[in-house]
Design an enzyme around this catalytic site. Structure first.
Site, PDB file in Angstrom:
ATOM      1  N   HIS A 265       0.896  -1.133   0.088  1.00  0.00           N
ATOM      2  CA  HIS A 265       0.033  -0.002  -0.042  1.00  0.00           C
ATOM      3  C   HIS A 265       0.869   1.365   0.247  1.00  0.00           C
ATOM      4  O   HIS A 265       2.046   1.066   0.588  1.00  0.00           O
ATOM      5  CB  HIS A 265      -0.883   0.005   1.196  1.00  0.00           C
ATOM      6  CG  HIS A 265      -2.010   1.045   1.256  1.00  0.00           C
ATOM      7  ND1 HIS A 265      -1.891   2.221   1.532  1.00  0.00           N
ATOM      8  CD2 HIS A 265      -3.350   0.705   0.761  1.00  0.00           C
ATOM      9  CE1 HIS A 265      -3.067   2.781   1.426  1.00  0.00           C
ATOM     10  NE2 HIS A 265      -4.129   2.052   0.890  1.00  0.00           N
ATOM     11  N   ASP A 319      -7.689  -5.141   0.508  1.00  0.00           N
ATOM     12  CA  ASP A 319      -8.170  -6.000  -0.488  1.00  0.00           C
ATOM     13  C   ASP A 319      -7.908  -7.498  -0.273  1.00  0.00           C
ATOM     14  O   ASP A 319      -8.492  -8.350  -0.979  1.00  0.00           O
ATOM     15  CB  ASP A 319      -7.803  -5.480  -1.844  1.00  0.00           C
ATOM     16  CG  ASP A 319      -8.391  -4.492  -2.492  1.00  0.00           C
ATOM     17  OD1 ASP A 319      -9.385  -4.150  -2.186  1.00  0.00           O
ATOM     18  OD2 ASP A 319      -7.706  -3.615  -3.355  1.00  0.00           O
TER      19      ASP A 319
HETATM   20  C1  LIG Z   1       0.123  -0.913  -3.908  1.00  0.00           C
HETATM   21  C2  LIG Z   1       1.206  -0.741  -4.565  1.00  0.00           C
HETATM   22  C3  LIG Z   1       1.070  -0.048  -5.936  1.00  0.00           C
HETATM   23  C4  LIG Z   1       2.091   0.096  -3.577  1.00  0.00           C
HETATM   24  O1  LIG Z   1       3.407   0.235  -4.200  1.00  0.00           O
HETATM   25  P1  LIG Z   1       4.678   1.150  -3.314  1.00  0.00           P
HETATM   26  O2  LIG Z   1       4.038   1.364  -2.132  1.00  0.00           O
HETATM   27  O3  LIG Z   1       4.816   2.046  -4.533  1.00  0.00           O
HETATM   28  O4  LIG Z   1       5.749   0.124  -3.304  1.00  0.00           O
HETATM   29  P2  LIG Z   1       6.777  -0.314  -4.354  1.00  0.00           P
HETATM   30  O5  LIG Z   1       5.966  -0.734  -5.752  1.00  0.00           O
HETATM   31  O6  LIG Z   1       7.468   0.810  -4.451  1.00  0.00           O
HETATM   32  O7  LIG Z   1       7.456  -1.489  -3.731  1.00  0.00           O
HETATM   33  C5  LIG Z   1       8.574  -1.737  -3.266  1.00  0.00           C
HETATM   34  C6  LIG Z   1       8.980  -3.134  -3.366  1.00  0.00           C
HETATM   35  O8  LIG Z   1       8.177  -3.963  -2.872  1.00  0.00           O
HETATM   36  C7  LIG Z   1       7.664  -5.027  -4.074  1.00  0.00           C
HETATM   37  N1  LIG Z   1       6.230  -5.028  -3.961  1.00  0.00           N
HETATM   38  C8  LIG Z   1       5.502  -4.241  -3.868  1.00  0.00           C
HETATM   39  N2  LIG Z   1       4.294  -4.641  -3.504  1.00  0.00           N
HETATM   40  C9  LIG Z   1       4.587  -6.078  -4.021  1.00  0.00           C
HETATM   41  C10 LIG Z   1       3.495  -7.154  -4.071  1.00  0.00           C
HETATM   42  N3  LIG Z   1       2.111  -6.882  -3.956  1.00  0.00           N
HETATM   43  N4  LIG Z   1       4.107  -8.162  -4.276  1.00  0.00           N
HETATM   44  C11 LIG Z   1       5.404  -8.359  -4.245  1.00  0.00           C
HETATM   45  N5  LIG Z   1       6.150  -7.339  -4.230  1.00  0.00           N
HETATM   46  C12 LIG Z   1       5.755  -6.201  -4.235  1.00  0.00           C
HETATM   47  C13 LIG Z   1       8.068  -3.839  -5.260  1.00  0.00           C
HETATM   48  O9  LIG Z   1       8.355  -4.849  -6.372  1.00  0.00           O
HETATM   49  C14 LIG Z   1       9.524  -3.399  -4.689  1.00  0.00           C
HETATM   50  O10 LIG Z   1      10.423  -4.349  -4.990  1.00  0.00           O
HETATM   51  P3  LIG Z   1      12.230  -3.770  -5.029  1.00  0.00           P
HETATM   52  O11 LIG Z   1      12.334  -3.081  -3.813  1.00  0.00           O
HETATM   53  O12 LIG Z   1      12.761  -4.857  -5.298  1.00  0.00           O
HETATM   54  O13 LIG Z   1      11.957  -3.037  -6.274  1.00  0.00           O
HETATM   55  C15 LIG Z   1       1.894  -2.145  -4.663  1.00  0.00           C
HETATM   56  O14 LIG Z   1       2.138  -2.728  -3.615  1.00  0.00           O
HETATM   57  C16 LIG Z   1       0.907  -3.258  -5.751  1.00  0.00           C
HETATM   58  O15 LIG Z   1       0.884  -3.177  -6.732  1.00  0.00           O
HETATM   59  N6  LIG Z   1       0.236  -4.147  -4.695  1.00  0.00           N
HETATM   60  C17 LIG Z   1      -0.486  -5.100  -5.391  1.00  0.00           C
HETATM   61  C18 LIG Z   1      -1.783  -4.476  -5.828  1.00  0.00           C
HETATM   62  C19 LIG Z   1      -2.805  -4.422  -4.802  1.00  0.00           C
HETATM   63  O16 LIG Z   1      -2.958  -4.998  -3.836  1.00  0.00           O
HETATM   64  N7  LIG Z   1      -3.467  -2.986  -4.876  1.00  0.00           N
HETATM   65  C20 LIG Z   1      -4.400  -2.556  -3.941  1.00  0.00           C
HETATM   66  C21 LIG Z   1      -3.830  -1.662  -3.189  1.00  0.00           C
HETATM   67  S1  LIG Z   1      -5.106  -1.065  -1.582  1.00  0.00           S
END
Ligand SMILES: CC(C)(COP(=O)(O)OP(=O)(O)OC[C@H]1O[C@@H](n2cnc3c(N)ncnc32)[C@H](O)[C@@H]1OP(=O)(O)O)[C@@H](O)C(=O)NCCC(=O)NCCS
Length: 382
Positions: A265, A319
């Protein structure tokens, strides 16, 4: 004031001051008007939470009874709206149907131009009541009519949550199911400024009516980047054939650098408090009628994620368990986002009211990166 710093997506840019909700992403807490979400989930109801968000304080007994009476007596939708829903294409997405329905309500309940401030305030309050009360009816009516069933007339003797399940499924839910739906509505009712809430605020800032404000917010929520990960979680759980395969499935996905739906998140860097509450509900539901294999799989996914992704602050979000709860309640996946809207309408309206009290039309600026002094070439020469 001129500012030249462009922040894509306005990420982290304060756009308002608000008293409505507060998230502490490090601690994993969410408060509505200063009250922890866990306390509301345990002691309150969706109806009372709506009052809290709209008035920014808890009601006394008389205020609550009046508010609740109004909510339960404005659930019906006019025949013309039912007729309108009947004409939607069979494949209409329930979010599009809900957006059209809530915008249409505005034509049936126009606000008169009023000199009388007291009456004007009453009309605004009634618009909020009508939207909260009628959105579940719009969702349930469309869900039934798209498969050829008649809509079920709402009952005013049931709670908001129980009546919603009743209109959707055609039978009164058990007390446990009604409570679970109620808590799911409470935890989705508000979550500070996000894309759909901001959309509601921008529309509200033009003094558009409440129905238009809410249909703007519904349109914004309908995009796949806002809601929808709960359905992906269900697909993932279904993809795993046996509980014993879950760990290997997770490691493979992580090795391929795939994102696991329901984890991570932008704000929460620890487990989302709403995920904890929904997990408890899912557990209560899944222990009825024998062990639930998906619950077992979800627990394993959580523990692998805690070990590998936990240190990066990637933990279960709202979710992760909501889709599994809704499926247990017999709700079709394409209704998950409309249900989010049925709950979030309370938060959108709270921000609409707050915006009206402090209204200045949103007018951000762009940084022009195009060209100047271009020649006009006649079309034949281009
Ligand atoms: C929600 C989301 C966009 C947040 O992203 P964020 O805070 O910007 O986190 P980042 O994308 O910077 O991720 C940091 C690291 O964790 C990893 N990561 C983030 N979410 C992950 C997930 N759901 N599964 C596996 N790895 C994940 C990223 O690949 C990144 O890895 P790295 O450091 O090796 O590059 C992301 O976690 C995601 O796409 N989640 C899945 C979809 C979801 O459940 N959405 C509903 C949100 S309420």
């Amino acid at each position: 004031m001129t500012t030249h710093t462009y922040v894509p997506g306005l990420a982290g840019v304060p756009v308002t001051e608000s008293e409505i909700s507060y998230v502490d992403g490090q601690k994993g807490s969410l408060e509505y008007c200063g009250i922890d979400i866990e306390v509301l989930a345990e002691k309150s109801s969706f109806e009372e939470t709506c009052y809290l968000l709209l008035h920014r304080r808890l009601p006394n007994r008389e205020e609550f009874d009046q508010f609740n009476f109004s909510l339960s007596h404005h659930r019906r939708i006019k025949y013309s709206i039912r007729d309108m829903i009947k004409c939607y294409p069979d494949a209409a997405h329930p979010m599009d149907a809900l957006q059209a329905g809530s915008a249409a309500l505005g034509m049936f309940y126009p606000l008169a131009d009023q000199e009388d401030q007291v009456q004007a305030q009453k009309d605004l309050d009634m618009a909020a009541i009508r939207l909260i009360a009628k959105m579940p009816t719009l969702v349930a009516a469309h869900a039934r009519m798209r498969v050829g069933d008649d809509p079920i007339t709402p009952r005013d003797d049931l709670s908001h949550a129980a009546n919603f399940l009743y209109m959707l499924r055609g039978e009164e839910p058990s007390a446990l199911e009604a409570r679970i739906m109620d808590v799911a509505f409470i935890v989705h009712a508000e979550h500070t400024i996000n894309a759909s809430t901001f959309s509601a605020m921008v529309t509200a800032s033009t003094l558009a009516n409440a129905y238009t404000v809410i249909s703007s917010a519904i349109g914004t929520l309908s995009g796949p980047l806002h809601g929808g990960a709960n359905e992906d979680v269900l697909n993932m759980l279904d993809d795993i054939d046996h509980v014993a395969d879950t760990e290997a499935y997770m490691y493979q996905k992580l090795k391929r650098k795939e994102k696991i739906p329901g984890l991570g998140h932008r704000i929460y860097k620890t487990k989302d408090p709403r995920a904890t509450l929904l997990q408890k509900l899912y557990f209560e539901l899944s222990t009825q009628g024998g062990p639930d294999l998906n619950y077992e799989k979800a627990k394993i996914i959580e523990s692998v994620a805690a070990e590998i992704l936990g240190p990066k602050g990637i933990c279960p979000n709202v979710d992760f368990y909501s889709g599994t709860v809704y499926r247990k309640l017999g709700i079709s996946p394409d209704l998950f986002t409309p249900i989010f809207a049925v709950a979030r309408v309370a938060g959108w309206l709270a921000h609409w009211k707050e915006q009206l009290g402090n209204s200045r039309i949103y007018r951000p600026q762009q940084i022009y990166i195009g060209q100047h002094r271009q020649a006009y070439t006649p079309i034949e020469q281009r």
